[in-house]
Scaffold this motif. Structure first.
Motif, PDB file in Angstrom:
ATOM      1  N   TYR A  16      56.133  36.068  33.582  1.00  0.00           N
ATOM      2  CA  TYR A  16      56.508  36.446  34.939  1.00  0.00           C
ATOM      3  C   TYR A  16      55.425  36.010  35.913  1.00  0.00           C
ATOM      4  N   LEU A  17      54.175  36.192  35.510  1.00  0.00           N
ATOM      5  CA  LEU A  17      53.036  35.880  36.369  1.00  0.00           C
ATOM      6  C   LEU A  17      51.846  35.537  35.496  1.00  0.00           C
ATOM      7  N   VAL A  18      51.116  34.514  35.874  1.00  0.00           N
ATOM      8  CA  VAL A  18      49.861  34.176  35.206  1.00  0.00           C
ATOM      9  C   VAL A  18      48.759  34.361  36.230  1.00  0.00           C
ATOM     10  N   GLN A  19      47.798  35.207  35.898  1.00  0.00           N
ATOM     11  CA  GLN A  19      46.723  35.503  36.832  1.00  0.00           C
ATOM     12  C   GLN A  19      45.398  35.485  36.084  1.00  0.00           C
ATOM     13  N   ILE A  20      44.430  34.753  36.597  1.00  0.00           N
ATOM     14  CA  ILE A  20      43.106  34.685  35.999  1.00  0.00           C
ATOM     15  C   ILE A  20      42.302  35.884  36.501  1.00  0.00           C
ATOM     16  N   LEU A  48      44.811  44.882  39.586  1.00  0.00           N
ATOM     17  CA  LEU A  48      44.327  43.719  38.848  1.00  0.00           C
ATOM     18  C   LEU A  48      44.304  42.540  39.812  1.00  0.00           C
ATOM     19  N   VAL A  49      43.134  42.197  40.282  1.00  0.00           N
ATOM     20  CA  VAL A  49      43.016  41.148  41.292  1.00  0.00           C
ATOM     21  C   VAL A  49      42.169  40.005  40.750  1.00  0.00           C
ATOM     22  N   PRO A  50      42.493  38.782  41.139  1.00  0.00           N
ATOM     23  CA  PRO A  50      41.682  37.638  40.697  1.00  0.00           C
ATOM     24  C   PRO A  50      40.288  37.712  41.301  1.00  0.00           C
ATOM     25  N   PRO A  51      39.333  37.033  40.669  1.00  0.00           N
ATOM     26  CA  PRO A  51      37.966  37.051  41.200  1.00  0.00           C
ATOM     27  C   PRO A  51      37.895  36.391  42.572  1.00  0.00           C
ATOM     28  N   GLU A  52      36.821  36.699  43.284  1.00  0.00           N
ATOM     29  CA  GLU A  52      36.610  36.083  44.595  1.00  0.00           C
ATOM     30  C   GLU A  52      36.485  34.574  44.443  1.00  0.00           C
ATOM     31  N   LYS A  53      36.914  33.861  45.453  1.00  0.00           N
ATOM     32  CA  LYS A  53      36.765  32.414  45.443  1.00  0.00           C
ATOM     33  C   LYS A  53      35.273  32.078  45.497  1.00  0.00           C
ATOM     34  N   VAL A  54      34.867  31.160  44.661  1.00  0.00           N
ATOM     35  CA  VAL A  54      33.459  30.772  44.606  1.00  0.00           C
ATOM     36  C   VAL A  54      33.206  29.694  45.655  1.00  0.00           C
ATOM     37  N   THR A  55      32.269  29.974  46.544  1.00  0.00           N
ATOM     38  CA  THR A  55      31.891  29.017  47.578  1.00  0.00           C
ATOM     39  C   THR A  55      30.493  28.497  47.273  1.00  0.00           C
ATOM     40  N   ALA A  56      30.087  27.463  47.974  1.00  0.00           N
ATOM     41  CA  ALA A  56      28.755  26.913  47.787  1.00  0.00           C
ATOM     42  C   ALA A  56      27.689  27.962  48.114  1.00  0.00           C
ATOM     43  N   MET A  57      27.918  28.756  49.160  1.00  0.00           N
ATOM     44  CA  MET A  57      26.949  29.785  49.530  1.00  0.00           C
ATOM     45  C   MET A  57      26.837  30.851  48.442  1.00  0.00           C
ATOM     46  N   LYS A  58      27.966  31.270  47.889  1.00  0.00           N
ATOM     47  CA  LYS A  58      27.945  32.278  46.825  1.00  0.00           C
ATOM     48  C   LYS A  58      27.187  31.742  45.607  1.00  0.00           C
ATOM     49  N   MET A  59      27.422  30.486  45.254  1.00  0.00           N
ATOM     50  CA  MET A  59      26.698  29.876  44.134  1.00  0.00           C
ATOM     51  C   MET A  59      25.204  29.832  44.417  1.00  0.00           C
TER      52      MET A  59
END
Length: 79
Positions: A16-20, A48-59
């Motif tokens: 039904y749904l695929v979520q990382i 159940l939420v996907p992880p935050e989007k990884v940005t250059a600043m976060k890295m």
């Protein structure tokens, strides 16, 4: 999605749904088995939420934290 297609091919089930999710997100018992009823409740509640989007600043911030932790480890080891 590619993951959905692989699930369909391997299990003959269409998801039904695929979520990382982040590792450790799904609830487990003390013996390590998934608590399916709790996971379903969390899914229905939108917890159940996907992880935050990884940005250059976060890295960059995480790399800095890692370097600080490594430096502290080395200082303790040398003492």
């Amino acid at each position: 999605s590619i993951i959905g297609e692989r699930i369909l091919a391997g299990l003959s089930l269409r998801p039904y749904l695929v979520q990382i999710l982040e590792p450790g997100t799904l609830p487990r018992t003390s013996s390590g088995k998934f608590r399916r009823a709790d996971a379903l409740r969390m899914f229905i509640a939108g917890e159940l939420v996907p992880p935050e989007k990884v940005t250059a600043m976060k890295m960059f911030v995480e790399l800095g934290k890692s370097q600080i932790a490594w430096g502290r480890f080395r200082l303790r080891k040398e003492s």
